[in-house]
Design an enzyme around this catalytic site. Structure first.
Site, PDB file in Angstrom:
ATOM      1  N   HIS B  66       0.816  -1.220   0.000  1.00 48.97           N
ATOM      2  CA  HIS B  66       0.000   0.000   0.000  1.00 48.97           C
ATOM      3  C   HIS B  66       0.845   1.263   0.000  1.00 48.97           C
ATOM      4  CE1 HIS B  66       0.182   0.989   4.396  1.00 48.97           C
ATOM      5  NE2 HIS B  66       0.233  -0.314   4.586  1.00 48.97           N
ATOM      6  N   ASP B 169       5.840   1.822   7.054  1.00 47.67           N
ATOM      7  CA  ASP B 169       4.529   1.186   6.864  1.00 47.67           C
ATOM      8  C   ASP B 169       3.779   2.014   5.819  1.00 47.67           C
ATOM      9  OD1 ASP B 169       2.031   0.074   7.029  1.00 47.67           O
ATOM     10  OD2 ASP B 169       1.744   0.491   9.146  1.00 47.67           O
ATOM     11  N   GLU B 199      -5.115   1.593   2.540  1.00 50.58           N
ATOM     12  CA  GLU B 199      -5.001   0.412   3.397  1.00 50.58           C
ATOM     13  C   GLU B 199      -5.169   0.795   4.854  1.00 50.58           C
ATOM     14  OE1 GLU B 199      -3.062  -2.721   5.903  1.00 50.58           O
ATOM     15  OE2 GLU B 199      -2.599  -0.603   5.750  1.00 50.58           O
ATOM     16  N   ASP B 222       3.869  -6.140   3.480  1.00 54.09           N
ATOM     17  CA  ASP B 222       3.617  -5.058   4.432  1.00 54.09           C
ATOM     18  C   ASP B 222       4.543  -5.248   5.633  1.00 54.09           C
ATOM     19  OD1 ASP B 222       2.439  -2.858   5.687  1.00 54.09           O
ATOM     20  OD2 ASP B 222       0.403  -3.521   5.217  1.00 54.09           O
TER      21      ASP B 222
END
Lengths: 340, 332
Positions: B66, B169, B199, B222
């Site tokens: 993402h 992240d 996300e 991820d």
């Protein structure tokens, strides 16, 4: 004014809990025929209207507005003839105490009883009952008497009458019967796009109607018209309200489950500025809408939420300002006239 | 790999407003793959068709990382020019004092706490305000709806491979995906790389991407919280011990065949890897798994310390390992 308050009157007083929107649907369907090219319903109970583009189509636009209202469902008929209920949709207990509701297909009246204050122990007088503790009294004394009138699974909705209140209108279910009237008014115009309007079922129980409606239509973009609760009650500990009644439609940017399409929201703001239409912007709110279902349908649909400010939403009597409905209509009309 | 990581980490891209980071990623993958396009919700889709001769039966493999990062959205501005904000994605209020917030228009600010010059209590967002130095509402350069992201700089920590940064992240996953696409050799399979939107907010992007691409199976790439800091149990997904194959998180049980394929790929590539059962969070795999009639999914995780705070840490060796696993996964 383009907004027809007579239709709003009829729609506000119509019985339309999530899952049984037929009375609202029938009222709308009667108005659609002369204005549209096609009208149909689906298995969920959504009502669709298609108005084809005038001239060459520049795309397919879906406008949604939900038909259902916050309601109760009868869970049990007690031995004493009192009915216990649960929420069907976004109902809250606070507004229901002492109210009259209409129950089931017979629209039987019932009263949501409250223990008289002088019979209530002091320490319990401030208690706010849970919805599950409420009972509906239909004036019978036994289960047998109740059996001929209501049954488990029947819906109940508030019995509030529609009316004027100064410059405002009052009535039940203005969230989102006001949205239905705005969407209906759009069908009077001609646009360079194929306009699909979905009057959706079951918004209050998770945007279920909207999701399948958007999947079926596969639009290039979607505009969701829905009530947005405003809280203007005084509270000196809180900052002033972000949005107010009478100051125009509310472009909602996010809620707990949805981030609306940025480009579309900005375009609506620019259109409002260009046409001198009042509008308000709300960054976030604690309630979801049909936008959640529409946006996530199929391979995804760019979606904006055009909110109608509603005071006391989901309570038996809510208030709305006709000027907000008119401004929302003008903004949507401008968007449909320049669909991309 | 550090240069690439810095480039993707520094691009602005809060949930729902990923245009800038999308442009940066697009520039990195254009010419590397056969087709690059953006879908209607803003997912960037990079498609690499089969190359070379024959081999196994061709499959469509979705790799999802993402693009979006956690953020705060301006909800209101008071008479003195201070802003109140709503979280977009999981934002821990206790990490906000001292954090640097940057908006799309370049405005920067930090957080203060009501009635406290030196806050000592556990914090809640409604008691906090964003301060950009404005003197009044009219003077404030922010509007309702503006999104601020957390920014420091992406730098090496101690040692050659430990790196500090503000949004690993999932920009670490984005960098892994880009690098894997660049290094991809012959493959009988179609690789569908999706750089997804939202996300952190709703998994909306991955759901739409999976529906549109109809993969045969999918891997989400991820970060996962590293289990090697003081008093954390279980001690898994340790930093620098290789990418973690996450077998289960709070919402997804990985498909057994995808798990076996990931393990076999890691062994074939000769890279260290870890098996992990995660008790915190989930990934794009959750939304992909239920697309259409269902998609077998797996999760390839990059251990990261201090996630969902303004300063996170990863190990470049784990990123490199993940690149090798992805390449090996589709090599035959």
């Amino acid at each position: 004014m383009t907004i027809d308050l007579e239709i709003l009157h009829a729609l506000s007083e119509a019985f339309g809990p999530p899952g049984d929107e037929s009375q609202v649907r029938d009222l709308l369907r009667g108005r659609l025929a002369p204005l549209t090219d096609e009208v149909w319903t689906d298995v969920v109970g959504n009502l669709f209207a298609l108005k084809r583009a005038k001239g060459e189509s520049r795309g397919r636009v879906l406008v949604t507005a939900h038909m259902d209202e916050a309601a109760l469902m009868v869970m049990q008929v007690g031995g004493d003839g009192l009915l216990s209920v649960r929420a069907a949709g976004k109902t809250e207990a606070r507004g229901l105490l002492g109210q009259v509701v209409h129950l089931g297909p017979s629209r039987t009246p019932g009263v949501i009883g409250v223990q008289p204050v002088h019979l209530t122990p002091h320490e319990r007088r401030q208690d706010l009952p849970d919805l599950g503790d409420l009972t509906v009294d239909i004036g019978v004394d036994s289960k047998d008497e109740a059996a001929g009138v209501v049954k488990r699974g029947d819906y109940a909705v508030p019995a509030a009458a529609f009316g004027r209140l100064g410059p405002l209108v009052k009535g039940k279910a203005l969230d989102n019967r006001a949205g239905l009237v705005v969407a209906l008014a759009l069908l009077e115009g001609d646009y360079p796009c194929d306009l699909y309007i979905a009057f959706t079922a079951q918004e209050g129980v998770g945007a279920r109607g909207a999701r399948v409606a958007a999947y079926a239509v596969e639009p290039d973009l979607a505009l969701v018209v829905d009530g947005v609760g405003v809280d203007e009650l005084p509270d000196e500990d809180e900052p002033p309200p972000d949005v107010r009644l009478g100051e125009g439609p509310v472009l909602v940017l996010s809620d707990t489950r949805t981030l609306l399409d940025r480009g579309l929201s900005l375009r609506l703001q620019a259109l409002a500025e260009a046409h001198g239409i009042p509008y308000q912007v709300l960054a976030t709110r604690g309630e979801t809408s049909d936008a959640r279902g529409v946006q996530a349908a199929g391979a995804g649909i760019p979606t904006a939420l055009v909110g109608l400010p509603i005071r006391y939403p989901h309570l038996p009597v809510s208030l709305a300002h006709p000027d907000d409905l008119e401004a929302a209509f003008r903004l949507l009309q401008a968007a449909l006239s320049q669909p991309g | 790999m550090l240069d690439l990581l810095q480039k993707v980490c520094d691009a602005y891209g809060p949930s729902g407003y990923e245009a800038r980071v999308r442009d940066v990623i697009r520039a990195e993958v254009e010419g590397v793959v056969d087709e690059v396009r953006t879908d209607r919700l803003g997912n960037l889709l990079a498609i690499r068709r089969p190359r070379g001769s024959g081999g196994a039966a061709s499959q469509k493999v979705l790799w999802a990382a993402h693009m979006d990062e956690i953020a705060v959205m301006v909800a209101s501005i008071d008479d003195y020019g201070f802003a109140r904000v709503a979280p977009v994605g999981f934002v821990n209020p206790n990490t906000l004092p001292g954090a640097r917030v940057v908006f799309e228009n370049g405005v920067e600010g930090t957080f203060g706490v009501e009635g406290a010059a030196l806050p000592r209590e556990a914090l809640t967002l409604p008691s906090m305000f964003l301060d950009v130095g404005a003197t009044s509402r009219a003077d404030c350069p922010l509007k309702v709806g503006d999104l601020g992201v957390f920014r420091h700089s992406v730098v090496r920590a101690h040692g050659e491979t430990r790196v500090l940064g503000h949004n690993f992240d999932d920009r670490a996953g984005v960098a892994v995906l880009i690098q894997a696409l660049r290094e991809l050799g012959d493959s009988p399979h179609t690789v569908l790389a999706a750089f997804t939107v939202q996300e952190e907010f709703s998994l909306l992007g991955a759901a739409a991407a999976a529906f549109g691409l109809e993969p045969d199976f999918a891997i989400a790439i991820d970060v996962t919280p590293a289990g090697d800091t003081p008093k954390i149990k279980p001690r898994d997904a340790c930093l620098g011990a290789g990418p973690a194959i996450t077998l289960k998180d709070v919402a997804v049980i990985g498909h057994p065949q995808v798990k076996q394929a990931l393990i076999a790929a890691a062994e074939r590539a000769g890279v260290a890897f870890q098996l992990q059962v995660s008790f915190i969070g989930t990934t794009d795999a959750m939304a992909i798994q239920t697309s259409r009639t269902g998609v077998p999914v797996g999760t390839l995780s990059l251990p990261a310390r201090h996630i969902h705070t303004p300063t996170q840490m990863v190990d470049l060796n784990d990123l490199r390992g993940a690149v090798e696993v992805l390449k090996a996964l589709v090599s035959s």
